[in-house]
Scaffold this active site. Sequence first.
Site, PDB file in Angstrom:
ATOM      1  N   CYS A 268      38.829  34.715  46.290  1.00 45.05           N
ATOM      2  CA  CYS A 268      39.831  35.579  45.669  1.00 45.05           C
ATOM      3  C   CYS A 268      39.520  37.074  45.747  1.00 45.05           C
ATOM      4  O   CYS A 268      40.335  37.839  46.267  1.00 45.05           O
ATOM      5  CB  CYS A 268      40.016  35.194  44.208  1.00 45.05           C
ATOM      6  SG  CYS A 268      40.915  33.672  44.009  1.00 45.05           S
TER       7      CYS A 268
HETATM    8  C1  UDX Z   1      37.754  34.881  40.476  1.00 36.33           C
HETATM    9  C2  UDX Z   1      38.421  35.317  39.155  1.00 36.33           C
HETATM   10  O1  UDX Z   1      37.407  35.354  38.124  1.00 36.33           O
HETATM   11  C3  UDX Z   1      39.561  34.385  38.784  1.00 36.33           C
HETATM   12  O2  UDX Z   1      40.214  34.862  37.615  1.00 36.33           O
HETATM   13  C4  UDX Z   1      40.573  34.332  39.949  1.00 36.33           C
HETATM   14  O3  UDX Z   1      41.617  33.419  39.668  1.00 36.33           O
HETATM   15  C5  UDX Z   1      39.856  33.927  41.238  1.00 36.33           C
HETATM   16  O4  UDX Z   1      38.750  34.823  41.485  1.00 36.33           O
HETATM   17  P1  UDX Z   1      35.996  33.040  41.233  1.00 36.33           P
HETATM   18  O5  UDX Z   1      36.143  33.597  42.614  1.00 36.33           O
HETATM   19  O6  UDX Z   1      36.012  31.563  41.040  1.00 36.33           O
HETATM   20  O7  UDX Z   1      37.154  33.618  40.269  1.00 36.33           O
HETATM   21  O8  UDX Z   1      34.580  33.552  40.691  1.00 36.33           O
HETATM   22  P2  UDX Z   1      33.971  34.516  39.581  1.00 36.33           P
HETATM   23  O9  UDX Z   1      33.186  33.674  38.647  1.00 36.33           O
HETATM   24  O10 UDX Z   1      34.942  35.444  39.021  1.00 36.33           O
HETATM   25  O11 UDX Z   1      32.888  35.320  40.487  1.00 36.33           O
HETATM   26  C6  UDX Z   1      33.276  35.984  41.693  1.00 36.33           C
HETATM   27  C7  UDX Z   1      32.075  36.607  42.378  1.00 36.33           C
HETATM   28  O12 UDX Z   1      31.610  37.734  41.638  1.00 36.33           O
HETATM   29  C8  UDX Z   1      30.864  35.686  42.552  1.00 36.33           C
HETATM   30  O13 UDX Z   1      30.327  35.870  43.852  1.00 36.33           O
HETATM   31  C9  UDX Z   1      29.893  36.165  41.489  1.00 36.33           C
HETATM   32  O14 UDX Z   1      28.544  35.922  41.850  1.00 36.33           O
HETATM   33  C10 UDX Z   1      30.199  37.662  41.464  1.00 36.33           C
HETATM   34  N1  UDX Z   1      29.857  38.317  40.190  1.00 36.33           N
HETATM   35  C11 UDX Z   1      30.498  37.974  39.038  1.00 36.33           C
HETATM   36  C12 UDX Z   1      28.877  39.308  40.160  1.00 36.33           C
HETATM   37  O15 UDX Z   1      28.283  39.650  41.202  1.00 36.33           O
HETATM   38  N2  UDX Z   1      28.582  39.923  38.979  1.00 36.33           N
HETATM   39  C13 UDX Z   1      29.204  39.606  37.820  1.00 36.33           C
HETATM   40  O16 UDX Z   1      28.873  40.214  36.786  1.00 36.33           O
HETATM   41  C14 UDX Z   1      30.192  38.593  37.846  1.00 36.33           C
END
Ligand code: UDX
Length: 430
Positions: A268
Amino acid sequence: MRIAVIGSGYAGTTLAAGLAALDHDVTAVDIDPEIVSSINAGEAPIHEPGLDQLLSEHAGQNLTATTEYAAIRDAAIVFIAVQTPSREDGSIDVAPLRGAVQSAARTLAEESHRDDGHVVAIKSTVTPPQVSALRDEILEIAGDAVHLELAMNPEFLREGSAVEDFLNPNKLVFGTDASLARERLEAAFTPLIADASPAVIHTDPETASMIKYANNAFLAAKISLINDLGNICKVFGIDAYEVAEAIGTDDRIGERFLRSGVGFGGSCFPKDVRAIIAASTEAGYEPSLLSAALAVNDGQPDRMLDLLERHTTPAESRVAVLGLAFKPGTDDIRNSRSIPVIEGLLERGATVIAYDPVATKQMRERFPDIEYARSAREALDGAGAALVLTAWDEFAALNGAFEEMSDRIVIDGRRVIEPQDGMTYEGLTW
Ligand code: UDX
């Protein structure tokens, strides 16, 4: 309520199972017969905690899957959750969604079994101008033959907790200009509105689409901002996590999504940020901050490789890559930060041994020629350096396994490893 869901990917299957759990009569439609038989057998076609259980409870009861579009003709709401692939320039290829919307509208125009009209609600993520075009098209196909209303109903589910997120939403966005759509969408989600008290947002379809893009762009930019600040911390010898904890107490900033490191991946954030930049640029505005958010994210894997090169020559080293999934709790490697890191290691002539508890099979297809270990311990055995790319809990418990390395160089991109005596430990932003 009779509801149809077209498209049984990760969003569509979760939606279909979730709506069945809310006691609706749900028909899932997908062109892939294997996915259809999997759903009918009560088995999830994708790996998502809790989904198998919901499907096994409802398949054959109030949830049926089929390849036939005709099954939608008595549905009060037809949700459409088909893929919206990216083009080379980041823009969204709307063709598969358009095909599904057209087929749905034609089926309803020709074979509707309801005289009180249908609502077509788009779950797929498409830009505001694409929403406007789809609405025009659907209304033209419907003509006077059937009453159709279009709605945008974006989803905010996270992979790995999609079922839980569906059942406990913090907001529901209903984007429609029409009253039937508004009423039916609210009725479909009434049990959730009563139990989880989400914010319920009624707006027009284009604004609903923009809310989805803004939500993901904001979170992606928040991660890039803490990474940018984290990189500053690193050059000053300051721990970015201590800084993040302090600023997170300001409720205007908030404590979540302040984990700095190797950056965001997944299906996403990278895709949606690129898509909204492309759509906006085409309409005449170039969003410079969002482009910078992508640039910071693209730079984090290089920073890990730079840190590695400070301590060893990769070409002479056997490097363990710990973590291949884009985040813990999933086997999804799409846009995983481990991909550019492995590419960078191979360009530098390193010998790579990779390990992930669940995503090895997927990465083997991407990089068939590197070595894969069956455990983190096996990957570390004899390695000169280890790069940590996914925050799997098991990596935090490795302790003595690092003693099996030939040189104990550990570059941590997710802050999961506790530094030990005799280890050369570098955190990416601490
Ligand atoms: C995301 C959105 O959270 C969700 O609302 C939308 O519908 C789809 O995209 P998702 O891709 O499943 O969901 O993962 P998420 O848990 O949000 O993490 C995304 C990425 O960001 C991961 O690679 C995670 O490691 C990274 N991340 C997240 C960070 O590097 N730091 C953070 O503090 C949080």
